[in-house]
Design a protein around this motif. Structure first.
Motif, PDB file in Angstrom:
ATOM      1  N   LEU A 244       0.852  -1.180   0.000  1.00  0.00           N
ATOM      2  CA  LEU A 244       0.000   0.000   0.000  1.00  0.00           C
ATOM      3  C   LEU A 244       0.891   1.234   0.000  1.00  0.00           C
ATOM      4  N   PRO A 245       1.042   1.921  -1.120  1.00  0.00           N
ATOM      5  CA  PRO A 245       1.915   3.094  -1.151  1.00  0.00           C
ATOM      6  C   PRO A 245       1.524   4.125  -0.105  1.00  0.00           C
ATOM      7  N   HIS A 246       2.496   4.571   0.678  1.00  0.00           N
ATOM      8  CA  HIS A 246       2.293   5.581   1.733  1.00  0.00           C
ATOM      9  C   HIS A 246       1.281   5.129   2.774  1.00  0.00           C
ATOM     10  N   GLY A 247       1.043   3.836   2.857  1.00  0.00           N
ATOM     11  CA  GLY A 247       0.083   3.327   3.821  1.00  0.00           C
ATOM     12  C   GLY A 247       0.656   3.250   5.224  1.00  0.00           C
ATOM     13  N   ALA A 248      -0.228   3.234   6.209  1.00  0.00           N
ATOM     14  CA  ALA A 248       0.114   3.130   7.622  1.00  0.00           C
ATOM     15  C   ALA A 248      -0.677   1.958   8.203  1.00  0.00           C
ATOM     16  N   PRO A 249      -0.538   1.657   9.506  1.00  0.00           N
ATOM     17  CA  PRO A 249      -1.285   0.529  10.076  1.00  0.00           C
ATOM     18  C   PRO A 249      -2.793   0.590   9.853  1.00  0.00           C
ATOM     19  N   VAL A 250      -3.383   1.785   9.901  1.00  0.00           N
ATOM     20  CA  VAL A 250      -4.831   1.887   9.679  1.00  0.00           C
ATOM     21  C   VAL A 250      -5.202   1.418   8.284  1.00  0.00           C
ATOM     22  N   GLN A 251      -4.432   1.843   7.289  1.00  0.00           N
ATOM     23  CA  GLN A 251      -4.699   1.406   5.918  1.00  0.00           C
ATOM     24  C   GLN A 251      -4.468  -0.092   5.760  1.00  0.00           C
ATOM     25  N   ALA A 252      -3.427  -0.606   6.419  1.00  0.00           N
ATOM     26  CA  ALA A 252      -3.141  -2.038   6.320  1.00  0.00           C
ATOM     27  C   ALA A 252      -4.273  -2.867   6.912  1.00  0.00           C
ATOM     28  N   GLU A 253      -4.817  -2.432   8.050  1.00  0.00           N
ATOM     29  CA  GLU A 253      -5.929  -3.174   8.643  1.00  0.00           C
ATOM     30  C   GLU A 253      -7.165  -3.120   7.745  1.00  0.00           C
ATOM     31  N   ALA A 254      -7.415  -1.960   7.152  1.00  0.00           N
ATOM     32  CA  ALA A 254      -8.537  -1.848   6.214  1.00  0.00           C
ATOM     33  C   ALA A 254      -8.336  -2.773   5.021  1.00  0.00           C
ATOM     34  N   ALA A 255      -7.090  -2.924   4.586  1.00  0.00           N
ATOM     35  CA  ALA A 255      -6.808  -3.819   3.466  1.00  0.00           C
ATOM     36  C   ALA A 255      -7.050  -5.272   3.840  1.00  0.00           C
ATOM     37  N   VAL A 256      -6.746  -5.649   5.082  1.00  0.00           N
ATOM     38  CA  VAL A 256      -7.055  -7.014   5.525  1.00  0.00           C
ATOM     39  C   VAL A 256      -8.561  -7.256   5.476  1.00  0.00           C
ATOM     40  N   LEU A 257      -9.338  -6.306   5.982  1.00  0.00           N
ATOM     41  CA  LEU A 257     -10.795  -6.416   5.883  1.00  0.00           C
ATOM     42  C   LEU A 257     -11.217  -6.606   4.439  1.00  0.00           C
ATOM     43  N   ALA A 258     -10.669  -5.799   3.559  1.00  0.00           N
ATOM     44  CA  ALA A 258     -11.034  -5.870   2.147  1.00  0.00           C
ATOM     45  C   ALA A 258     -10.741  -7.241   1.563  1.00  0.00           C
ATOM     46  N   LEU A 259      -9.608  -7.814   1.936  1.00  0.00           N
ATOM     47  CA  LEU A 259      -9.240  -9.121   1.394  1.00  0.00           C
ATOM     48  C   LEU A 259     -10.097 -10.234   1.989  1.00  0.00           C
ATOM     49  N   VAL A 260     -10.495 -10.108   3.254  1.00  0.00           N
ATOM     50  CA  VAL A 260     -11.438 -11.074   3.832  1.00  0.00           C
ATOM     51  C   VAL A 260     -12.746 -11.056   3.051  1.00  0.00           C
ATOM     52  N   LEU A 261     -13.261  -9.857   2.798  1.00  0.00           N
ATOM     53  CA  LEU A 261     -14.519  -9.729   2.057  1.00  0.00           C
ATOM     54  C   LEU A 261     -14.373 -10.261   0.633  1.00  0.00           C
ATOM     55  N   ALA A 262     -13.239  -9.976   0.007  1.00  0.00           N
ATOM     56  CA  ALA A 262     -13.016 -10.451  -1.352  1.00  0.00           C
ATOM     57  C   ALA A 262     -12.992 -11.974  -1.400  1.00  0.00           C
TER      58      ALA A 262
END
Length: 424
Positions: A244-262
């Motif tokens: 995640l370019p310029h991402g932080a822990p908040v963005q990383a956690e949101a990405a985990v949610l996104a991948l679970v849903l996917a």
């Protein structure tokens, strides 16, 4: 196509009413393909703006008045919500997201992974209703941000949205003036988990024992090997690498949610992960502007849990770390204590701390009464290689003078920093 002659409620349809592509409760957005819903407001009724919507060419007006182009009903708001509830039944998947912080970030990443349609910035009941009416028949998943600030509001939203998956990102002190306590916040927001499927972020898991959780660490669905660098966030999920370019822990956690849903929706994880790389959250929500000094624009809004998360991200970055914090709104009688707790965290995680407005001394070692005074000192202090975090509540209904005095709406600080760097 929104046909005024095919509605799930009774209405008197004026002969000039014609189908529309879009629907809005804001008369400024009305146009030849956008119909207008005249709703009661805090200060003025939408009926006041019917002439404006007609002049803009609105195909029809949902109203209780007998005017040209009207779809006339006894109660326009009740009709709008009834229409939205009927249309919601046609959506293949609806994800509802709430939380004390991180809702918009989670929404953006979930929508990217699912290739879903998602709510714009405004997440009021009328805005959500218009969104459902427009998009439920598009054949794509929908992601809806479901923010609340008063008791009973989540129950109203649940009746309207009926999410297939309900998500709580975080729980913390926010909107305490109406909701009263963190326990009340958890209870009210937790109603979103009553649907078919519920998921909670790692920080919120303690508030919902037994709920399935996502993120990093001791959670049900876990990202692995998280690394935060100036370039962004890297981790793996189910063996799939994510960047995640310029991402932080908040963005990383949101990405985990996104991948679970996917994964649960049958979307290929490598494809979903590739789309996450291109997510752009709206301005003011932890948007990183690299340069000779780095500016982190997180000035859209603030609550204690959101500021703590932003400070954690700042601490992981190199160079001299500077926090610029302003007032957090709607915290009730404990606001001074909560500002002091945030300020203590800033002093631990940043090298230089600035505070501005009503609680400036609590928020930073360098305290200023007004935004102009803060800016003068900050701009004189900046060095190449610094990283500056800017975060505060907005107070959008306040006058510019009061915003500057109280230390809210620090987007002006972000713009000044970018301008000083030659980017704006």
């Amino acid at each position: 196509m929104l046909d005024p002659h095919q509605l799930p409620f009774s209405a008197a349809v004026h002969p000039q009413a014609r189908p529309a592509q879009h629907l809005t409760w804001d008369s400024r957005e009305a146009g030849p393909d956008t119909a207008f819903v005249a709703l009661p407001g805090e200060r003025m009724h939408g009926n006041t703006f019917i002439d404006q919507a007609q002049a803009a060419g609105a195909p029809f007006i949902l109203t209780d008045l007998d005017v040209p182009g009207a779809v006339r009903v006894p109660d326009a708001q009740a009709a709008l919500f009834a229409w939205a509830r009927a249309e919601r039944a046609h959506a293949p998947l609806v994800v509802g997201i709430t939380g004390s912080a991180g809702k918009t970030t989670a929404k953006s990443y979930a929508a990217a992974a699912l290739e879903a349609l998602f709510m714009p910035v405004y997440n009021t009941m009328p805005a959500i209703a218009c969104f459902l009416i427009e998009h439920s028949r598009a054949g794509r998943p929908l992601v809806v941000e479901m923010g609340i600030d008063r008791p009973g509001e989540m129950a109203e939203l649940m009746a309207l949205v009926r999410p297939d998956v309900g998500v709580v990102t975080t729980i913390g002190p926010a909107h305490l003036e109406q909701l009263g306590s963190v326990e009340n916040i958890a209870r009210e927001k937790g109603e979103i988990l009553a649907g078919t499927r519920g998921l909670v972020g790692a920080q919120a898991a303690a508030s919902y024992p037994g709920a399935q959780s996502y993120g990093f660490g001791d959670v049900t669905f876990r990202g692995e090997n998280l690394r935060i660098t100036p370039e962004g966030a890297r981790f793996t999920f189910a063996g799939v690498p994510v960047f995640l370019p310029h991402g932080a822990p908040v963005q990383a956690e949101a990405a985990v949610l996104a991948l679970v849903l996917a994964r649960e929706s049958g979307v290929a994880l490598p494809d979903a992960a590739a789309r996450l790389r291109g997510v752009q959250v709206p301005g003011g929500r932890y948007r990183v502007h690299p340069g000779r000094f780095t500016v982190i624009d997180d000035a859209y809004n603030a609550s204690p849990v959101a500021v703590q998360a932003a400070l954690d991200a700042l601490q992981a970055l190199p160079g001299r770390r500077i926090s610029v914090l302003g007032r957090m709104l709607e915290l009730g009688p404990t606001e001074r204590e909560l500002h002091a707790e945030v300020g203590q965290a800033a002093r631990q995680k940043a090298d230089v701390t600035y505070g501005v407005g009503a609680f400036a001394a609590e928020l930073g070692e360098r305290a200023f009464a007004t935004v102009p005074e803060l800016l003068a000192a900050l701009l004189a202090d900046l060095r190449d290689g610094d990283t500056v975090l800017v975060k505060a509540s907005r107070g959008i209904s306040w006058t510019p003078e009061r915003r500057a005095q109280e230390g809210v709406g620090l987007d002006v600080v972000v713009q000044a920093l970018l301008q000083a760097r030659g980017d704006a």
